[in-house]
Design a protein around this motif. Sequence first.
Motif, mmCIF file in Angstrom:
data_model
loop_
_atom_site.group_PDB
_atom_site.id
_atom_site.type_symbol
_atom_site.label_atom_id
_atom_site.label_comp_id
_atom_site.label_asym_id
_atom_site.label_seq_id
_atom_site.Cartn_x
_atom_site.Cartn_y
_atom_site.Cartn_z
ATOM 1 N N SER A 9 26.550 48.184 15.935
ATOM 2 C CA SER A 9 27.303 47.497 16.998
ATOM 3 C C SER A 9 27.821 46.171 16.455
ATOM 4 C CB SER A 9 26.421 47.295 18.233
ATOM 5 O OG SER A 9 25.195 46.668 17.896
ATOM 6 N N VAL A 10 28.767 46.281 15.540
ATOM 7 C CA VAL A 10 29.370 45.124 14.878
ATOM 8 C C VAL A 10 30.885 45.236 14.959
ATOM 9 C CG1 VAL A 10 29.675 43.938 12.672
ATOM 10 C CG2 VAL A 10 27.415 44.782 13.329
ATOM 11 N N GLU A 11 31.532 44.164 15.410
ATOM 12 C CA GLU A 11 32.990 44.099 15.447
ATOM 13 C C GLU A 11 33.479 43.941 14.012
ATOM 14 O OE1 GLU A 11 36.809 43.043 15.246
ATOM 15 O OE2 GLU A 11 35.359 41.445 14.851
ATOM 16 N N PRO A 12 34.327 44.857 13.511
ATOM 17 C CA PRO A 12 34.564 44.914 12.072
ATOM 18 C C PRO A 12 35.479 43.841 11.491
ATOM 19 C CG PRO A 12 35.854 46.589 13.201
ATOM 20 C CD PRO A 12 34.968 45.963 14.234
ATOM 21 N N GLU A 13 36.331 43.223 12.295
ATOM 22 C CA GLU A 13 37.241 42.217 11.738
ATOM 23 C C GLU A 13 36.495 40.927 11.426
ATOM 24 O OE1 GLU A 13 40.328 42.768 10.799
ATOM 25 O OE2 GLU A 13 40.017 44.862 11.409
ATOM 26 N N GLN A 14 35.752 40.442 12.407
ATOM 27 C CA GLN A 14 34.990 39.201 12.215
ATOM 28 C C GLN A 14 33.582 39.456 11.718
ATOM 29 O OE1 GLN A 14 36.222 36.022 12.444
ATOM 30 N NE2 GLN A 14 38.155 37.159 12.612
ATOM 31 N N ARG A 15 33.182 40.720 11.684
ATOM 32 C CA ARG A 15 31.825 41.088 11.264
ATOM 33 C C ARG A 15 30.785 40.297 12.062
ATOM 34 N NH1 ARG A 15 31.063 45.994 9.431
ATOM 35 N NH2 ARG A 15 33.078 46.618 8.587
ATOM 36 N N GLU A 16 30.929 40.379 13.395
ATOM 37 C CA GLU A 16 29.989 39.731 14.304
ATOM 38 C C GLU A 16 29.382 40.763 15.248
ATOM 39 O OE1 GLU A 16 31.969 36.573 16.365
ATOM 40 O OE2 GLU A 16 31.817 35.194 14.666
ATOM 41 N N ARG A 17 28.179 40.456 15.718
ATOM 42 C CA ARG A 17 27.494 41.333 16.670
ATOM 43 C C ARG A 17 28.395 41.566 17.891
ATOM 44 N NH1 ARG A 17 21.912 42.136 18.187
ATOM 45 N NH2 ARG A 17 21.299 40.629 16.584
ATOM 46 N N SER A 18 28.513 42.816 18.285
ATOM 47 C CA SER A 18 29.157 43.174 19.546
ATOM 48 C C SER A 18 28.046 43.562 20.511
ATOM 49 C CB SER A 18 30.132 44.333 19.341
ATOM 50 O OG SER A 18 30.795 44.663 20.532
ATOM 51 N N TYR A 19 27.938 42.843 21.611
ATOM 52 C CA TYR A 19 26.840 43.088 22.555
ATOM 53 C C TYR A 19 27.338 42.831 23.971
ATOM 54 C CZ TYR A 19 25.921 37.968 22.547
ATOM 55 O OH TYR A 19 26.013 36.605 22.665
ATOM 56 N N SER A 20 26.499 43.079 24.944
ATOM 57 C CA SER A 20 26.986 43.110 26.327
ATOM 58 C C SER A 20 27.586 41.789 26.773
ATOM 59 C CB SER A 20 25.859 43.535 27.283
ATOM 60 O OG SER A 20 24.816 42.579 27.311
ATOM 61 N N ALA A 21 27.111 40.660 26.232
ATOM 62 C CA ALA A 21 27.626 39.365 26.666
ATOM 63 C C ALA A 21 29.059 39.139 26.213
ATOM 64 C CB ALA A 21 26.727 38.239 26.160
ATOM 65 N N ASN A 22 29.345 39.430 24.934
ATOM 66 C CA ASN A 22 30.705 39.163 24.457
ATOM 67 C C ASN A 22 31.635 40.365 24.588
ATOM 68 O OD1 ASN A 22 29.958 40.808 22.297
ATOM 69 N ND2 ASN A 22 30.012 39.185 20.757
ATOM 70 N N ALA A 23 31.087 41.551 24.803
ATOM 71 C CA ALA A 23 31.922 42.744 24.916
ATOM 72 C C ALA A 23 32.251 43.077 26.371
ATOM 73 C CB ALA A 23 31.233 43.933 24.256
ATOM 74 N N TYR A 24 31.292 42.921 27.258
ATOM 75 C CA TYR A 24 31.506 43.246 28.668
ATOM 76 C C TYR A 24 31.780 42.000 29.517
ATOM 77 C CZ TYR A 24 30.268 48.213 28.417
ATOM 78 O OH TYR A 24 30.273 49.560 28.148
ATOM 79 N N TYR A 25 30.864 41.036 29.486
ATOM 80 C CA TYR A 25 31.011 39.914 30.413
ATOM 81 C C TYR A 25 32.116 38.938 30.015
ATOM 82 C CZ TYR A 25 30.413 35.605 32.900
ATOM 83 O OH TYR A 25 30.678 34.489 33.648
ATOM 84 N N GLN A 26 32.110 38.472 28.779
ATOM 85 C CA GLN A 26 33.000 37.380 28.390
ATOM 86 C C GLN A 26 34.478 37.674 28.677
ATOM 87 O OE1 GLN A 26 32.621 36.121 24.309
ATOM 88 N NE2 GLN A 26 33.140 34.003 24.799
ATOM 89 N N GLU B 157 30.146 32.558 1.766
ATOM 90 C CA GLU B 157 30.901 33.792 1.605
ATOM 91 C C GLU B 157 31.176 34.443 2.951
ATOM 92 O OE1 GLU B 157 30.776 38.114 -0.737
ATOM 93 O OE2 GLU B 157 29.068 36.727 -0.894
ATOM 94 N N TYR B 158 30.167 34.452 3.807
ATOM 95 C CA TYR B 158 30.349 35.049 5.128
ATOM 96 C C TYR B 158 31.375 34.270 5.942
ATOM 97 C CZ TYR B 158 29.446 36.630 9.876
ATOM 98 O OH TYR B 158 29.607 37.114 11.168
ATOM 99 N N GLU B 159 31.256 32.945 5.933
ATOM 100 C CA GLU B 159 32.150 32.119 6.749
ATOM 101 C C GLU B 159 33.598 32.189 6.279
ATOM 102 O OE1 GLU B 159 30.344 28.323 6.421
ATOM 103 O OE2 GLU B 159 28.570 28.883 7.590
ATOM 104 N N THR B 160 33.818 32.362 4.987
ATOM 105 C CA THR B 160 35.178 32.318 4.450
ATOM 106 C C THR B 160 35.834 33.681 4.309
ATOM 107 O OG1 THR B 160 34.287 32.295 2.193
ATOM 108 C CG2 THR B 160 34.793 30.161 3.219
ATOM 109 N N SER B 161 35.022 34.737 4.118
ATOM 110 C CA SER B 161 35.630 36.043 3.885
ATOM 111 C C SER B 161 35.026 37.173 4.703
ATOM 112 C CB SER B 161 35.515 36.406 2.406
ATOM 113 O OG SER B 161 34.143 36.580 2.037
#
Length: 625
Positions: free
Chosen positions: A211-228, A355-359
Amino acid sequence: MGSLPRDLDVFLSTTFTHLVIGGGTAGLVVATRLAENKHLVVGVLEAGPADYHDPRITVPGRFGETLGTDYDWQFATVPQPGLNGRTVPWARGKVLGGSSALNIMTWNRASKEDYDAWEELGNHGWGWHGLLPFFKKSETLHEPTQKRLFSDQAHFDLKFHGSDGPLQTSYPNQYGASHQHWHKTLENVGVNVNRSHFSGSNVGVWTTVTSVEPEQRERSYSANAYYQPNADRPNLVLLTGGTVQELLLEPAGDEWTVKGAKFTHEGEEHTIGVLGETVICAGSVQSPQLLELSGIGNPKVLQEAGIEVKVENPAVGENLQDHLMTLMVYEIDPSIPTLESLRSDPSAAKAADYEYETSRTGIRTTIPSSVAYLPFSHYLDPSYLSAIGTSITPPPNTQSNAQAEIQARRFTHDQNLGQIEFNFDLSNYSPFFESEPGKRYATMLQMLQYPLSSGSIHIPPCPHRGQRTRVENKPLIDPQYYAGPKGAIDLGMMASAQKLAHKIVSTKPLADIIVGRAWPPPPPAPRSSSQDSHNSRHENEDEDFTEWVRDNTTTDWHPVGTCAMGPRGKGYVVDERLRVHGVRGLRVCDASIMPLQISAHLQATVYAIGEKGAQLILEDWEARV
């Protein structure tokens, strides 16, 4: 970007048609789907804070760093005799998004038979075919490139995935050094690759979706995927920091009706009313806790807690089932980087963060993805398993327990089910083994998927005479790990699984990166054997892991069943439409309604439960007279 959660004054001044208690995995699904109907006004009470930007939550390679923090309720079991008297920490999310903000981001499903078993218990529409549309509705799968598909064994079948759901799912874009050896190693011990593990069978070896958003490589979870994305809806009102003390029930003939809830916020007590329904989405620990605090449950438990019995239902808080887990630790080639090594090397950690923050690449994007689900029959004699199934089958011509029959059938019938999960990843994840400085480690995890051990979660007795138990008095979590005759079967299955786990790690090509077994310590090498730098290969096939398993079993954080779904009068808490038996205007919608444990990490199923539960609520609202 959604707005910040609305404040207390706005919440208290709003008239709600629906109140959702718990802004976690399922709760935010239910709330946002209900709010799509502009004629409804939905309130959400969440005890934890909202935090969309904490890297401990958002960065995939920092999973586990939130455990034991303020984002965690920090529960623990009562002492477990089956674990030689140990207590086990039980992490549960205390943050917007609930445990979907804390978990390891594994995204998978159980086998078709697991969900069909729910329907067999009398829950129409909750089988595989009834749930599949809701699995798909919750997700958007981002396809891997053809190169990734072949190099990483990132197989999928689009027919079984969603393409426009809120939750973003993807395969990792980088793996640890061990993953390249995983599939071939499992094939070398007789396990087939499963190229469509979302289509109704998870048996075999495969690479997991996350459950990871592939462009930003960040966790996708109910708070940012459904509620936000829906936070600006005028008919969706969230209050964080609000801990519900009890539901407000009024008598209605021979039943009770929920009219609202009493909650505390920043030390002050408030009440909020609801015109329609209240939906408890507090999870397998706190959903039964809230029912009992409100007078719904076993009279003995309620009376000892100083709480008036309003609705008698001894099933509340019972039927607790959890995945049991052991962790074998292996020393590996010291040149291989691990997430654990970043904690002892600040310069390496700084470089990884940069590396994570820049790429959005590097070790901070990695998640354990080397998975295999296997039936017991892969490593145990079928006649032995059949004898176990026969021993736990309810006697004929009696009022049999349908759940027990299904559990027994998994041993006696030729069902190809994933009864043990094996997961290999770089780093030492064991809470029982301390890494030696300068060495690198990997962990082989074994998780029992269909435990026969069954326990309970109840509120504790009132601490002082004349008072009543409150929500601040933590519930008594008693999973009964390895307890009784059925628990002894669980113990035997887990002890045998360690042998197969060690065989896997000792098989090439995975064995080529292994220095030796570190935990449990390997037995002494036979005197007649020559020295072998891979000391883990000296173990005898008859090595007995039983006591080690007792001393090293922990939770896989997958509790279910404490508000189990099933027909009224047969030992269940909610009906097939998630309505609490004997109470009007009240439903439960989360992992606690699962009557039988499944062979999978829970989050994808909990999202599907939330999606289906929301549809049921909307259907009944439209059909009301």
